[in-house]
Design a protein around this motif. Structure first.
Motif, mmCIF file in Angstrom:
data_model
loop_
_atom_site.group_PDB
_atom_site.id
_atom_site.type_symbol
_atom_site.label_atom_id
_atom_site.label_comp_id
_atom_site.label_asym_id
_atom_site.label_seq_id
_atom_site.Cartn_x
_atom_site.Cartn_y
_atom_site.Cartn_z
ATOM 1 N N GLU A 183 1.314 -1.226 0.207
ATOM 2 C CA GLU A 183 0.136 -0.214 0.012
ATOM 3 C C GLU A 183 1.308 1.211 -0.082
ATOM 4 O O GLU A 183 0.689 2.168 -0.536
ATOM 5 C CB GLU A 183 -1.034 -0.112 1.141
ATOM 6 C CG GLU A 183 -2.063 -1.432 1.490
ATOM 7 C CD GLU A 183 -2.743 -1.344 -0.097
ATOM 8 O OE1 GLU A 183 -3.497 0.113 -0.710
ATOM 9 O OE2 GLU A 183 -3.575 -1.706 -0.686
ATOM 10 N N ASP A 184 1.929 0.890 0.828
ATOM 11 C CA ASP A 184 3.004 2.678 0.600
ATOM 12 C C ASP A 184 2.862 2.741 -0.632
ATOM 13 O O ASP A 184 3.405 3.706 -0.902
ATOM 14 C CB ASP A 184 4.283 2.202 2.113
ATOM 15 C CG ASP A 184 3.402 2.113 3.110
ATOM 16 O OD1 ASP A 184 3.112 3.103 3.750
ATOM 17 O OD2 ASP A 184 4.248 1.927 4.090
ATOM 18 N N PHE A 185 3.863 2.185 -1.809
ATOM 19 C CA PHE A 185 4.002 1.681 -2.616
ATOM 20 C C PHE A 185 3.292 2.140 -3.701
ATOM 21 O O PHE A 185 3.408 3.529 -4.375
ATOM 22 C CB PHE A 185 4.631 0.449 -3.288
ATOM 23 C CG PHE A 185 6.715 0.155 -2.818
ATOM 24 C CD1 PHE A 185 7.353 1.022 -3.268
ATOM 25 C CD2 PHE A 185 6.730 -0.424 -2.560
ATOM 26 C CE1 PHE A 185 8.739 0.754 -3.677
ATOM 27 C CE2 PHE A 185 7.973 -0.389 -1.971
ATOM 28 C CZ PHE A 185 8.908 -0.406 -2.348
ATOM 29 N N LYS A 186 1.716 2.105 -3.668
ATOM 30 C CA LYS A 186 0.833 2.285 -4.152
ATOM 31 C C LYS A 186 0.661 3.810 -3.999
ATOM 32 O O LYS A 186 0.103 4.775 -5.140
ATOM 33 C CB LYS A 186 -0.584 1.610 -3.990
ATOM 34 C CG LYS A 186 -0.217 0.209 -4.702
ATOM 35 C CD LYS A 186 -2.215 -0.472 -4.207
ATOM 36 C CE LYS A 186 -1.853 -2.153 -4.542
ATOM 37 N NZ LYS A 186 -2.752 -3.002 -4.478
ATOM 38 N N LYS A 187 0.596 4.631 -2.774
ATOM 39 C CA LYS A 187 0.477 5.522 -2.704
ATOM 40 C C LYS A 187 1.194 6.519 -3.245
ATOM 41 O O LYS A 187 1.027 7.390 -3.573
ATOM 42 C CB LYS A 187 0.286 5.696 -0.925
ATOM 43 C CG LYS A 187 -1.084 5.161 -0.076
ATOM 44 C CD LYS A 187 -1.165 5.569 1.389
ATOM 45 C CE LYS A 187 -2.766 4.876 1.339
ATOM 46 N NZ LYS A 187 -1.907 5.043 2.930
#
Length: 398
Positions: A382-386
């Motif tokens: 999720e951190d990479f997606k954001k």
């Protein structure tokens, strides 16, 4: 200006110019192939640059585990920038016309970077295995210096594996043909050394480690389900229900949150009117008692449904973990296994050979792994997606 007349066979100069025009004209299939390979190279460059930039500018991603992913992206970026363009020109012209020195440099970068990309996948598997099986102790050792040491070891092993085949080609007749830029291993020892070190040993290591990671995750899920079941049995027997779930559950993947404590009941749901008779005013406070018991029953039912939902959530997480590991291993095997099987067969069997088109296809199937790596290793985070969303929107630091 005089143009050559291709219909007259009298003039030899005109005939030679017509022949040169016909030979320089590329067929449509080769043009489409060059465009397709160029698009793959550009997309690979973009995706790996996106991963590197996201890790560099996002503070949440400054973690030793992500340093390995960043190093993998740098390696795949080198494949896209330094290896793929020369391969496209080589395929288009069907011969090597840049001299033996450039051939040696290109082969060195090709073998070293592809081997380094494969070894990075093994290093990431080792890091994830230790993080899940020895979380407390490994968290103390998992620092930036350790990640840098792992990257250094990976590059050292890549050079160590790639150097002997290049030296063997340089001191044999394989490098005498200036029109070709390939490595042919006539020696069984060099074939086994290069293929085992560059692919088969890392593949075996990745398979074993990810199998153990899956087993460890499955054991963890089973323990959590048993803990939920024991608390659920206590609840049905009338015992007190704990207000929180075990550590690690919560709402990480959309799971149930811990139930809120029951708030004290209000005096009444609505203020009575001044025109009400006194008897109605006396009866009014008795109504919330009914509401209070209903609210408690509702909360108990919601708690029961949450405990019953627990196994389903664990099964969903287990399926997601299995699918992620399957994607990682499947993409790696599909991209590189055909190429290295071909290398072993061709270089150990004197009567076996493959066409140029098949060799180019298997080589680019391996290059395709450099495009898939940044997708698989970041898309489930999720951190990479954001971070990707903010980069695409040209936002600043997280």
């Amino acid at each position: 200006m005089d143009f050559p007349n291709c219909t007259e066979e009298v003039f030899a100069t005109n005939n030679s110019s017509c022949a040169s025009l016909e030979t320089t004209k590329l067929p449509t299939s080769k043009i489409l192939l060059s465009i397709t390979l160029s698009v793959l190279a550009v997309v690979t460059t973009f995706l790996n640059c996106l991963v590197i930039t996201a890790i560099a500018v996002t503070r949440k991603l400054h973690h030793p585990a992500n340093y390995l992913i960043c190093s993998l992206a740098v390696t795949d970026l080198l494949v896209a920038v330094l290896v793929m363009p020369f391969s496209i020109m080589y395929i288009q012209k069907e011969s090597w016309g840049m001299g033996p020195v450039m051939c040696t440099i290109w082969l060195s970068v090709d073998i070293t970077c592809c081997t380094c990309s494969i070894l990075h996948l093994a290093a990431i598997a080792i890091d994830r295995y230790r993080a899940i099986t020895d979380a407390v102790e490994y968290s103390r050792k998992r620092t930036g210096k350790m990640a840098g040491a792992m990257v250094s070891v990976v590059w050292f092993l890549s050079i160590l594996i790639s150097l002997p085949p290049l030296l063997w080609r340089h001191y044999t007749e394989d490098g005498d043909d200036e029109d070709q830029c390939i490595i042919v291993h006539h020696n069984m020892a060099f074939t086994l050394y290069s293929t085992l070190g560059a692919f088969y040993i890392p593949l075996l290591l990745i398979l074993i480690l990810y199998y153990k990671i899956y087993q460890a995750a499955q054991t963890l899920y089973m323990r959590r389900e048993a803990s939920r079941a024991s608390r659920h049995s206590c609840m049905t027997n009338g015992s007190m229900i704990p207000s929180t779930y075990p550590a690690g559950d919560g709402d990480v993947d959309g799971g149930p949150r811990s139930p809120e404590p029951v708030s004290p009941p209000e005096k009444s749901y609505s203020e009575p009117s001044n025109e009400e008779p006194p008897r109605e005013r006396v009866r009014a406070p008795a109504k919330p008692i009914h509401g209070k018991s209903r609210r408690r029953e509702t909360r108990n039912e919601s708690r029961r449904s949450q405990f019953q939902q627990g196994p389903r959530i664990s099964n969903a997480r287990e399926r997601r973990a299995a699918s992620t590991l399957g994607l990682i291993i499947g993409a790696f095997v599909i991209c590189w296994l055909p190429f290295f099987v071909k290398e072993v067969i061709v270089n150990t069997c004197s009567s076996c050979s493959t066409s140029v088109e098949m060799a180019d296809f298997l080589t680019w199937l391996g290059y395709l792994n450099s495009l898939i790596n940044p997708l698989i290793y970041t898309i489930f985070n999720e951190d990479f997606k954001k971070a990707f969303q903010r980069l695409v929107r040209c936002s600043h630091y997280l």
